[in-house]
Design a protein around this motif. Structure first.
Motif, short mmCIF file in Angstrom:
data_model
loop_
_atom_site.label_atom_id
_atom_site.label_comp_id
_atom_site.label_asym_id
_atom_site.label_seq_id
_atom_site.Cartn_x
_atom_site.Cartn_y
_atom_site.Cartn_z
N LYS A 79 3.17 6.00 -2.82
CA LYS A 79 4.31 6.81 -3.22
C LYS A 79 4.41 6.91 -4.73
O LYS A 79 4.69 7.98 -5.28
N LYS B 3 0.82 -1.20 0.00
CA LYS B 3 0.00 0.00 0.00
C LYS B 3 0.86 1.26 0.00
O LYS B 3 0.61 2.20 -0.77
N ASP B 4 1.88 1.31 0.86
CA ASP B 4 2.73 2.50 0.94
C ASP B 4 3.50 2.72 -0.36
O ASP B 4 3.70 3.86 -0.79
#
Length: 356
Positions: A308, A303-304
Protein backbone atom coordinates in the motif's frame (compact mmCIF):
# COMPACT_ATOMS: atom_id res chain seq x y z
CA UNK A 1 15.08 30.44 -11.25
CA UNK A 2 11.39 30.36 -10.66
CA UNK A 3 9.41 27.19 -11.09
CA UNK A 4 7.74 27.62 -14.43
CA UNK A 5 8.00 24.58 -16.64
CA UNK A 6 11.11 22.44 -16.66
CA UNK A 7 11.31 18.91 -15.31
CA UNK A 8 12.35 17.05 -12.22
CA UNK A 9 15.51 14.95 -12.16
CA UNK A 10 16.99 12.33 -9.88
CA UNK A 11 19.07 13.52 -6.92
CA UNK A 12 21.32 10.54 -6.32
CA UNK A 13 24.00 10.08 -3.69
CA UNK A 14 25.39 7.60 -1.20
CA UNK A 15 22.56 6.55 1.17
CA UNK A 16 24.26 6.54 4.58
CA UNK A 17 22.28 7.64 7.64
CA UNK A 18 23.87 8.94 10.85
CA UNK A 19 22.41 11.08 13.64
CA UNK A 20 24.14 13.99 15.28
CA UNK A 21 23.25 17.63 15.86
CA UNK A 22 26.86 18.87 15.96
CA UNK A 23 27.16 21.86 13.61
CA UNK A 24 29.83 23.94 15.34
CA UNK A 25 32.53 23.03 12.82
CA UNK A 26 30.61 24.16 9.74
CA UNK A 27 32.47 27.03 8.14
CA UNK A 28 30.74 30.41 8.01
CA UNK A 29 33.42 31.90 5.78
CA UNK A 30 31.25 31.77 2.66
CA UNK A 31 28.15 33.18 4.33
CA UNK A 32 27.20 36.75 3.51
CA UNK A 33 24.19 38.94 4.15
CA UNK A 34 21.63 38.75 1.35
CA UNK A 35 19.48 41.63 2.55
CA UNK A 36 18.59 44.08 -0.18
CA UNK A 37 19.97 42.02 -3.06
CA UNK A 38 17.74 41.03 -5.94
CA UNK A 39 18.34 37.48 -7.26
CA UNK A 40 18.52 36.52 -10.89
CA UNK A 41 15.70 34.55 -12.44
CA UNK A 42 15.57 32.48 -15.61
CA UNK A 43 11.92 31.57 -15.15
CA UNK A 44 11.98 27.81 -14.64
CA UNK A 45 12.79 24.92 -12.33
CA UNK A 46 16.49 24.08 -12.01
CA UNK A 47 17.28 20.39 -12.40
CA UNK A 48 20.45 18.79 -11.03
CA UNK A 49 21.58 15.18 -10.98
CA UNK A 50 23.76 13.61 -8.30
CA UNK A 51 25.24 10.21 -9.10
CA UNK A 52 26.05 8.09 -6.06
CA UNK A 53 28.83 5.49 -5.91
CA UNK A 54 27.92 1.83 -6.17
CA UNK A 55 26.73 0.36 -2.88
CA UNK A 56 29.03 -2.04 -1.04
CA UNK A 57 26.18 -4.56 -0.89
CA UNK A 58 26.76 -5.39 -4.54
CA UNK A 59 30.23 -6.71 -3.71
CA UNK A 60 31.80 -5.09 -6.75
CA UNK A 61 29.75 -7.20 -9.17
CA UNK A 62 27.57 -4.41 -10.55
CA UNK A 63 28.25 -2.96 -13.96
CA UNK A 64 28.69 0.80 -14.38
CA UNK A 65 26.07 2.12 -16.78
CA UNK A 66 26.32 5.85 -16.00
CA UNK A 67 29.12 8.23 -16.95
CA UNK A 68 29.10 11.77 -15.55
CA UNK A 69 30.52 14.74 -17.46
CA UNK A 70 30.14 17.70 -15.05
CA UNK A 71 31.91 20.17 -17.36
CA UNK A 72 29.26 19.57 -20.03
CA UNK A 73 26.46 19.14 -17.48
CA UNK A 74 25.71 15.75 -18.96
CA UNK A 75 25.03 12.21 -17.82
CA UNK A 76 25.66 9.49 -20.39
CA UNK A 77 23.72 6.25 -20.05
CA UNK A 78 25.13 3.06 -21.55
CA UNK A 79 22.33 0.79 -22.75
CA UNK A 80 22.19 -2.89 -21.83
CA UNK A 81 23.85 -5.41 -24.15
CA UNK A 82 25.73 -2.67 -26.03
CA UNK A 83 22.46 -1.04 -26.97
CA UNK A 84 24.06 2.34 -27.56
CA UNK A 85 24.42 5.42 -25.38
CA UNK A 86 22.16 8.33 -24.61
CA UNK A 87 23.27 11.69 -23.21
CA UNK A 88 21.08 13.82 -20.96
CA UNK A 89 21.85 17.47 -20.21
CA UNK A 90 20.82 19.17 -16.95
CA UNK A 91 21.50 22.43 -15.13
CA UNK A 92 24.28 20.76 -13.19
CA UNK A 93 25.89 17.37 -12.52
CA UNK A 94 27.38 16.08 -9.27
CA UNK A 95 29.46 12.98 -9.94
CA UNK A 96 30.39 10.17 -7.53
CA UNK A 97 33.22 12.23 -6.03
CA UNK A 98 31.10 15.29 -5.26
CA UNK A 99 30.90 16.50 -1.66
CA UNK A 100 27.99 17.73 0.43
CA UNK A 101 29.56 21.21 0.49
CA UNK A 102 29.67 21.33 -3.31
CA UNK A 103 26.01 20.38 -3.52
CA UNK A 104 25.08 23.02 -0.96
CA UNK A 105 27.10 25.74 -2.70
CA UNK A 106 25.25 25.23 -5.98
CA UNK A 107 21.81 24.32 -4.69
CA UNK A 108 21.22 25.43 -1.11
CA UNK A 109 23.00 28.78 -0.90
CA UNK A 110 21.24 30.45 -3.90
CA UNK A 111 17.81 29.38 -2.64
CA UNK A 112 18.57 30.61 0.89
CA UNK A 113 19.73 33.91 -0.61
CA UNK A 114 16.35 34.34 -2.30
CA UNK A 115 14.41 33.45 0.85
CA UNK A 116 16.32 36.15 2.77
CA UNK A 117 15.28 38.58 0.02
CA UNK A 118 11.61 37.73 0.62
CA UNK A 119 11.19 35.30 -2.25
CA UNK A 120 9.85 31.78 -1.78
CA UNK A 121 12.20 28.88 -2.47
CA UNK A 122 11.89 25.12 -2.80
CA UNK A 123 14.31 22.19 -2.94
CA UNK A 124 13.09 18.73 -3.87
CA UNK A 125 15.03 15.47 -3.85
CA UNK A 126 13.54 12.98 -6.29
CA UNK A 127 14.81 9.55 -7.26
CA UNK A 128 14.59 5.81 -6.87
CA UNK A 129 14.51 4.27 -3.40
CA UNK A 130 18.02 3.87 -2.00
CA UNK A 131 19.51 6.54 -4.27
CA UNK A 132 20.53 8.76 -1.34
CA UNK A 133 17.97 11.57 -1.29
CA UNK A 134 17.74 11.58 2.50
CA UNK A 135 21.53 11.64 2.79
CA UNK A 136 21.79 14.65 0.48
CA UNK A 137 19.08 16.59 2.33
CA UNK A 138 18.80 15.49 5.95
CA UNK A 139 22.15 13.95 6.97
CA UNK A 140 23.53 15.55 10.15
CA UNK A 141 27.03 14.05 10.30
CA UNK A 142 28.48 11.88 13.07
CA UNK A 143 31.01 12.09 15.92
CA UNK A 144 31.62 15.80 15.41
CA UNK A 145 32.42 15.37 11.69
CA UNK A 146 30.26 17.86 9.79
CA UNK A 147 31.63 17.14 6.31
CA UNK A 148 28.70 14.80 5.62
CA UNK A 149 26.05 17.29 6.75
CA UNK A 150 23.32 17.63 4.14
CA UNK A 151 21.47 20.64 2.81
CA UNK A 152 19.14 21.19 5.76
CA UNK A 153 21.78 21.48 8.53
CA UNK A 154 23.89 23.73 6.31
CA UNK A 155 20.92 25.96 5.48
CA UNK A 156 20.05 26.24 9.18
CA UNK A 157 23.61 27.23 10.08
CA UNK A 158 24.09 29.75 7.28
CA UNK A 159 20.62 31.23 7.81
CA UNK A 160 21.53 32.42 11.30
CA UNK A 161 25.02 33.46 10.19
CA UNK A 162 23.38 35.78 7.64
CA UNK A 163 20.98 37.08 10.26
CA UNK A 164 23.90 37.86 12.58
CA UNK A 165 25.66 39.78 9.80
CA UNK A 166 22.69 42.07 9.20
CA UNK A 167 22.31 44.43 12.21
CA UNK A 168 20.05 46.83 10.28
CA UNK A 169 17.14 44.36 10.24
CA UNK A 170 15.31 42.13 12.69
CA UNK A 171 14.28 38.60 11.74
CA UNK A 172 11.70 36.08 12.82
CA UNK A 173 12.20 32.42 11.87
CA UNK A 174 9.40 29.87 12.20
CA UNK A 175 9.45 26.21 11.21
CA UNK A 176 6.93 23.46 10.53
CA UNK A 177 7.42 19.83 9.50
CA UNK A 178 4.95 17.29 8.24
CA UNK A 179 4.86 14.05 6.29
CA UNK A 180 2.47 12.74 3.67
CA UNK A 181 2.00 9.05 4.40
CA UNK A 182 -0.51 7.12 2.29
CA UNK A 183 -2.05 10.47 1.28
CA UNK A 184 -2.53 11.39 4.96
CA UNK A 185 -0.87 14.56 6.25
CA UNK A 186 0.63 14.21 9.75
CA UNK A 187 2.35 16.92 11.80
CA UNK A 188 5.90 15.87 12.72
CA UNK A 189 6.38 18.51 15.44
CA UNK A 190 3.04 17.73 17.08
CA UNK A 191 2.54 13.97 16.57
CA UNK A 192 -1.00 14.04 18.00
CA UNK A 193 -2.09 16.17 15.01
CA UNK A 194 -2.78 13.64 12.28
CA UNK A 195 -4.85 13.49 9.11
CA UNK A 196 -4.65 17.27 8.64
CA UNK A 197 -6.49 18.92 5.77
CA UNK A 198 -4.82 20.76 2.90
CA UNK A 199 -6.78 23.92 2.12
CA UNK A 200 -6.53 26.59 -0.61
CA UNK A 201 -4.69 29.68 0.64
CA UNK A 202 -7.41 32.31 0.36
CA UNK A 203 -5.15 35.05 1.72
CA UNK A 204 -2.33 34.94 -0.81
CA UNK A 205 -4.15 33.01 -3.57
CA UNK A 206 -0.82 31.25 -4.16
CA UNK A 207 -1.23 27.55 -3.58
CA UNK A 208 -2.37 25.61 -0.53
CA UNK A 209 -1.61 25.35 3.17
CA UNK A 210 -1.93 22.63 5.82
CA UNK A 211 -4.68 23.50 8.25
CA UNK A 212 -3.81 23.14 11.93
CA UNK A 213 -0.07 22.71 11.32
CA UNK A 214 2.18 23.54 14.30
CA UNK A 215 4.59 26.44 13.63
CA UNK A 216 7.47 26.94 16.07
CA UNK A 217 9.45 30.18 16.44
CA UNK A 218 13.23 29.66 16.63
CA UNK A 219 15.71 32.32 17.71
CA UNK A 220 18.96 30.39 17.18
CA UNK A 221 20.33 27.47 15.12
CA UNK A 222 20.26 25.12 18.11
CA UNK A 223 16.52 25.60 18.53
CA UNK A 224 15.89 25.07 14.84
CA UNK A 225 18.08 21.96 14.78
CA UNK A 226 16.15 20.62 17.79
CA UNK A 227 12.88 20.98 15.87
CA UNK A 228 14.50 19.29 12.88
CA UNK A 229 15.66 16.36 15.04
CA UNK A 230 12.23 16.01 16.65
CA UNK A 231 10.57 15.94 13.24
CA UNK A 232 12.97 13.34 11.86
CA UNK A 233 12.25 10.96 14.74
CA UNK A 234 8.61 10.70 13.68
CA UNK A 235 9.23 9.97 10.00
CA UNK A 236 8.09 6.64 8.59
CA UNK A 237 10.95 4.31 7.63
CA UNK A 238 10.96 0.61 6.81
CA UNK A 239 13.33 -2.02 5.46
CA UNK A 240 12.85 -3.30 1.93
CA UNK A 241 14.93 -5.55 -0.29
CA UNK A 242 16.38 -2.44 -1.99
CA UNK A 243 16.97 -0.23 1.06
CA UNK A 244 17.32 -0.96 4.78
CA UNK A 245 16.17 2.58 5.67
CA UNK A 246 13.55 3.28 3.01
CA UNK A 247 11.46 6.43 3.50
CA UNK A 248 7.80 5.46 3.39
CA UNK A 249 6.45 9.01 3.40
CA UNK A 250 7.18 12.34 1.75
CA UNK A 251 8.86 14.55 4.35
CA UNK A 252 8.26 18.31 4.09
CA UNK A 253 10.05 20.99 6.10
CA UNK A 254 8.97 24.62 5.76
CA UNK A 255 10.79 27.70 7.05
CA UNK A 256 9.28 31.18 7.13
CA UNK A 257 11.82 34.00 7.41
CA UNK A 258 10.37 37.45 8.09
CA UNK A 259 12.62 40.52 7.84
CA UNK A 260 11.89 44.13 8.75
CA UNK A 261 14.10 47.18 9.42
CA UNK A 262 15.31 47.57 12.98
CA UNK A 263 13.93 50.77 14.60
CA UNK A 264 16.61 53.42 14.98
CA UNK A 265 17.69 54.39 18.49
CA UNK A 266 15.50 57.18 19.80
CA UNK A 267 12.92 56.83 17.03
CA UNK A 268 9.21 56.78 17.69
CA UNK A 269 7.67 53.31 17.90
CA UNK A 270 4.03 54.40 17.91
CA UNK A 271 3.34 52.76 14.57
CA UNK A 272 3.24 56.08 12.69
CA UNK A 273 6.34 55.20 10.64
CA UNK A 274 5.60 52.51 8.03
CA UNK A 275 8.08 49.68 7.62
CA UNK A 276 8.39 47.28 4.74
CA UNK A 277 8.32 43.67 5.84
CA UNK A 278 9.63 40.83 3.71
CA UNK A 279 8.61 37.21 4.20
CA UNK A 280 10.27 34.35 2.34
CA UNK A 281 9.23 30.73 2.72
CA UNK A 282 11.58 27.83 2.09
CA UNK A 283 10.07 24.43 1.39
CA UNK A 284 12.37 21.40 1.50
CA UNK A 285 10.93 18.09 0.34
CA UNK A 286 12.50 14.67 0.79
CA UNK A 287 10.33 12.66 -1.57
CA UNK A 288 9.88 8.98 -0.85
CA UNK A 289 11.72 6.96 -3.46
CA UNK A 290 9.95 5.45 -6.42
CA UNK A 291 10.13 1.67 -6.40
CA UNK A 292 9.04 -1.40 -8.29
CA UNK A 293 7.32 -3.97 -6.14
CA UNK A 294 9.12 -6.75 -8.02
CA UNK A 295 12.49 -5.35 -6.89
CA UNK A 296 11.64 -4.12 -3.39
CA UNK A 297 10.07 -7.53 -2.63
CA UNK A 298 7.83 -6.76 0.36
CA UNK A 299 7.20 -9.92 2.37
CA UNK A 300 6.25 -11.23 5.79
CA UNK A 301 3.48 -9.91 7.99
CA UNK A 302 3.92 -6.35 6.67
CA UNK A 303 3.66 -7.27 3.01
CA UNK A 304 0.24 -5.65 2.55
CA UNK A 305 1.39 -2.48 4.34
CA UNK A 306 4.53 -2.15 2.20
CA UNK A 307 2.46 -2.74 -0.95
CA UNK A 308 0.00 0.00 0.00
CA UNK A 309 2.85 2.38 0.82
CA UNK A 310 4.58 1.74 -2.51
CA UNK A 311 1.32 2.22 -4.40
CA UNK A 312 0.64 5.59 -2.77
CA UNK A 313 4.26 6.72 -3.20
CA UNK A 314 4.30 5.91 -6.90
CA UNK A 315 0.85 7.46 -7.44
CA UNK A 316 1.87 10.78 -5.87
CA UNK A 317 5.17 10.83 -7.79
CA UNK A 318 3.20 10.23 -10.98
CA UNK A 319 1.01 13.19 -10.04
CA UNK A 320 4.14 15.38 -9.77
CA UNK A 321 5.26 14.17 -13.19
CA UNK A 322 1.88 15.07 -14.69
CA UNK A 323 2.03 18.54 -13.12
CA UNK A 324 5.54 19.21 -14.43
CA UNK A 325 4.61 17.95 -17.89
CA UNK A 326 1.55 20.22 -17.98
CA UNK A 327 3.64 23.21 -16.91
CA UNK A 328 6.34 22.45 -19.48
CA UNK A 329 3.71 22.30 -22.24
CA UNK A 330 2.02 25.43 -20.85
CA UNK A 331 -1.32 23.66 -20.75
CA UNK A 332 -4.35 25.60 -19.57
CA UNK A 333 -5.14 23.00 -16.91
CA UNK A 334 -2.46 21.87 -14.45
CA UNK A 335 -3.60 18.91 -12.26
CA UNK A 336 -2.39 20.23 -8.87
CA UNK A 337 -5.46 18.76 -7.15
CA UNK A 338 -4.59 15.16 -8.01
CA UNK A 339 -2.75 14.52 -4.71
CA UNK A 340 -1.97 16.19 -1.38
CA UNK A 341 1.68 16.34 -2.43
CA UNK A 342 0.99 18.37 -5.59
CA UNK A 343 -1.40 20.63 -3.68
CA UNK A 344 1.32 21.44 -1.16
CA UNK A 345 3.84 22.04 -3.96
CA UNK A 346 1.64 24.26 -6.13
CA UNK A 347 3.22 27.41 -4.72
CA UNK A 348 6.67 25.98 -5.51
CA UNK A 349 6.04 24.55 -8.97
CA UNK A 350 3.45 27.01 -10.21
CA UNK A 351 5.81 29.90 -10.94
CA UNK A 352 5.98 31.67 -7.58
CA UNK A 353 9.22 30.23 -6.21
CA UNK A 354 12.88 29.53 -6.93
CA UNK A 355 12.84 25.74 -7.25
CA UNK A 356 15.65 23.20 -7.65
Amino acid sequence: CRGRGGALGHAISEPILHHSASLSNLSAANASSAAGKVPDSSGRVNVYVRVRPAADTFGGTCKTCIRSIPAQRQVVHQGANSGGTRAFTYDGIFDEASTQEEVYAQLGRPVLHDVLCGIHGCILAYGQTGSGKTFSLLETGSDGDTSDCGLVPRIITELFVNIGLDPKNTYEVTVAMFQIYNEQVDDLLEPSSQNLKVRPDQQTKLGWYVEGLEWVTCSDPEGLMHCFDVGRKHLKYAETHMNKHSSRSHAVMQLKVTRRPRPLEGSMEDGSTPFKRYMGKLTIVDLAGSERIKKSQPNGSNKDIRFKEATNINTSLLAIGNVVQALAKQQSHVPFRDSNLTRVLEGSLGGFSRTS
